[in-house]
Design a protein around this motif. Sequence first.
Motif, PDB file in Angstrom:
ATOM      1  N   LEU A   1      37.969  -1.337  31.338  1.00 39.31           N
ATOM      2  CA  LEU A   1      38.676  -2.506  32.404  1.00 39.31           C
ATOM      3  C   LEU A   1      40.077  -1.674  32.633  1.00 39.31           C
ATOM      4  O   LEU A   1      40.463  -1.839  34.034  1.00 39.31           O
ATOM      5  N   GLN A   2      40.631  -1.250  31.720  1.00 35.71           N
ATOM      6  CA  GLN A   2      42.023  -0.798  31.997  1.00 35.71           C
ATOM      7  C   GLN A   2      41.873   0.647  33.035  1.00 35.71           C
ATOM      8  O   GLN A   2      42.595   0.749  33.811  1.00 35.71           O
TER       9      GLN A   2
ATOM     10  N   GLU B   1      41.192  -0.646  36.557  1.00 34.26           N
ATOM     11  CA  GLU B   1      42.498  -1.272  37.042  1.00 34.26           C
ATOM     12  C   GLU B   1      43.198  -0.149  37.837  1.00 34.26           C
ATOM     13  O   GLU B   1      43.834  -0.224  38.703  1.00 34.26           O
ATOM     14  N   ASN B   2      43.338   1.094  36.974  1.00 31.04           N
ATOM     15  CA  ASN B   2      44.283   2.173  37.216  1.00 31.04           C
ATOM     16  C   ASN B   2      43.707   2.825  38.645  1.00 31.04           C
ATOM     17  O   ASN B   2      44.512   3.292  39.261  1.00 31.04           O
TER      18      ASN B   2
ATOM     19  N   LYS C   1      44.439   0.596  41.503  1.00 24.12           N
ATOM     20  CA  LYS C   1      45.914   0.842  41.742  1.00 24.12           C
ATOM     21  C   LYS C   1      45.981   1.966  42.591  1.00 24.12           C
ATOM     22  O   LYS C   1      46.839   2.007  43.791  1.00 24.12           O
TER      23      LYS C   1
ATOM     24  N   VAL D   1      34.331  -3.645  37.979  1.00 23.35           N
ATOM     25  CA  VAL D   1      35.136  -4.183  38.781  1.00 23.35           C
ATOM     26  C   VAL D   1      34.774  -6.032  39.141  1.00 23.35           C
ATOM     27  O   VAL D   1      35.749  -6.606  39.293  1.00 23.35           O
TER      28      VAL D   1
ATOM     29  N   LEU E   1      36.711  -8.277  36.921  1.00 24.88           N
ATOM     30  CA  LEU E   1      38.251  -8.181  37.127  1.00 24.88           C
ATOM     31  C   LEU E   1      38.572  -9.418  38.114  1.00 24.88           C
ATOM     32  O   LEU E   1      39.775  -9.898  38.101  1.00 24.88           O
ATOM     33  N   TYR E   2      37.749  -9.692  38.969  1.00 27.27           N
ATOM     34  CA  TYR E   2      38.099 -10.389  40.245  1.00 27.27           C
ATOM     35  C   TYR E   2      37.029 -11.677  40.356  1.00 27.27           C
ATOM     36  O   TYR E   2      36.143 -11.807  39.832  1.00 27.27           O
TER      37      TYR E   2
ATOM     38  N   LYS F   1      42.158 -15.120  41.357  1.00 26.77           N
ATOM     39  CA  LYS F   1      42.148 -13.568  41.597  1.00 26.77           C
ATOM     40  C   LYS F   1      41.216 -12.835  42.293  1.00 26.77           C
ATOM     41  O   LYS F   1      39.937 -13.120  41.971  1.00 26.77           O
TER      42      LYS F   1
END
Length: 397
Positions: free
Chosen positions: A144-145, A148-149, A152, A183, A186-187, A196
Amino acid sequence: MSLSDLKHTLRKHEFPICAREALIKIEQLLIGRSAPNSKQLDIAMDITSEFIFCEADRRGSRRGLNSLQELQLIDILCDYLSACTNETTKNTIFLSLFGSTESHKRLKILSTLASMAMSASCTSVLLAVGVWLQQMGCSSPQSLQLVENLIKDHFFLNTSNQNTLKSLATTAPKFVANFITAVTELYMIDVQGVKKLPPNNLLEVITLWVYSNPTLCMSAQLNPASLPAGAIPMAAVTPLAGLIHWCALAPIYVQDECLEEVLPLKKIKIENENHSTFKCNKSLCTSELYIKLHLGVLQSLRAGRRTHGPPTAVNGQHLAALSPLVQSYAHQLVKRGIKLQNDSKLQDCLDRIGQAVQVALANGCVYGNISNLLAALDTLPENKLLRIIIKKHQQSI
C-alpha cells in the motif's frame, strides 16, 4: 568461495561498481537447479546489505546511500533487470533485494525504481514489481505504501505521460492488475467521517484500463509468476471485488462534478474543407466514469468465467462487506425522514450491487460461502432487481 573472500573481492571496487558486481555474485549464489541452502541465502543477504544498499560498512557501522548513489543504484538495477531474459532469475533476484523487508530506505528505492519504470514503460521492471506486490500481498502495508507513492508521482497532476500510463495494461498487465487491487484498498472508504475518493486522473486511467481490457483483472491468475525454486506462491487476488465496491458506492459517496478535460484533443479532418479543425472529446463527469467502470467490471466478470476448477475471481465475503456500508447510508436517510425507495442514489447503488452479483454468480466467479453472501444482501433496503436476484439464487442453492 567463502563469504570473507567474496567481500574481499567486492571491496576492491567503489560504489556503484561494487553494486553491479554484487548482483552478479548474488545471481551465482541463488540461481541453480535446486533451491539455495540457508548458508547461501545468508551470504546473499549479507552482500546485498553491504554492497548494494550500503546499509553497513566492513566494521558493521550503519551508513546508507546518499541521493546521488540512490539514483546510480536505480540505474544499475534497471539495466540488470532489463538485460535479464529469464523471468525466474529476474524475480528471484528482485525478491531477494526487496522481499520480506520492512526497511523504509529500501522501500523508498523500490518506489523510485517503480515510478521511473512507469514513466519509461519499462516492462521488465514493472513485471517484477507486479510479482513483488503479489508475493507481499496487495493489501500489505509495504504494498500500500508503494502504491501510494506511485499515485503521488503519476496521478495527482495532469502529467505528460498519460498515454504511457494507459498503455501499461497491454505491456505489463500483471503489474497493472495487482496495482489496481492495492489501489482499491486505499479509496472509497470512510476515514473519520470523510470519504476518501480516488484522484480524478487515477479514476480515469483505471476506467480506461478495465473497460478496454476485459481479461486484465484476471491477468495475475491467468499467468502465474515464475518464482525461485522452493518459493511459496501467494494466491493472486483480482481487483474485481474492490472495483465492485467502488462502482456500487459511487452514487452515495461521490458528489458529482464534471472533470476538467481528461481526454486528449483529437484532430478531425472535415470533408470538403481546406483546413483541419480541432474538436475536443466530451469530458466525462465523475458519475459517467463510474458508470463506464461498472460496465467494464461486468465485462470482466464475464471474462472471468472458469470452464474448469473452482471459482477464483471474487471472494463472496468481500461482496458481503458492502452491506453494512450501504445500511449506514440508509440509516442516515431514515433519520432525515427520507423514504428509501425514493432516494435515487441509494437505488442506483442497490441496482449496481444486484447487477454485479448476478453477473458474478451466473458466470461462476464467486468463491466462498454463497449462502452467507445472499443472507447479507437480504438485509439491504428494498430494491426490486436485488430481491429477484437474491430469491433466484437462494432457490438454486
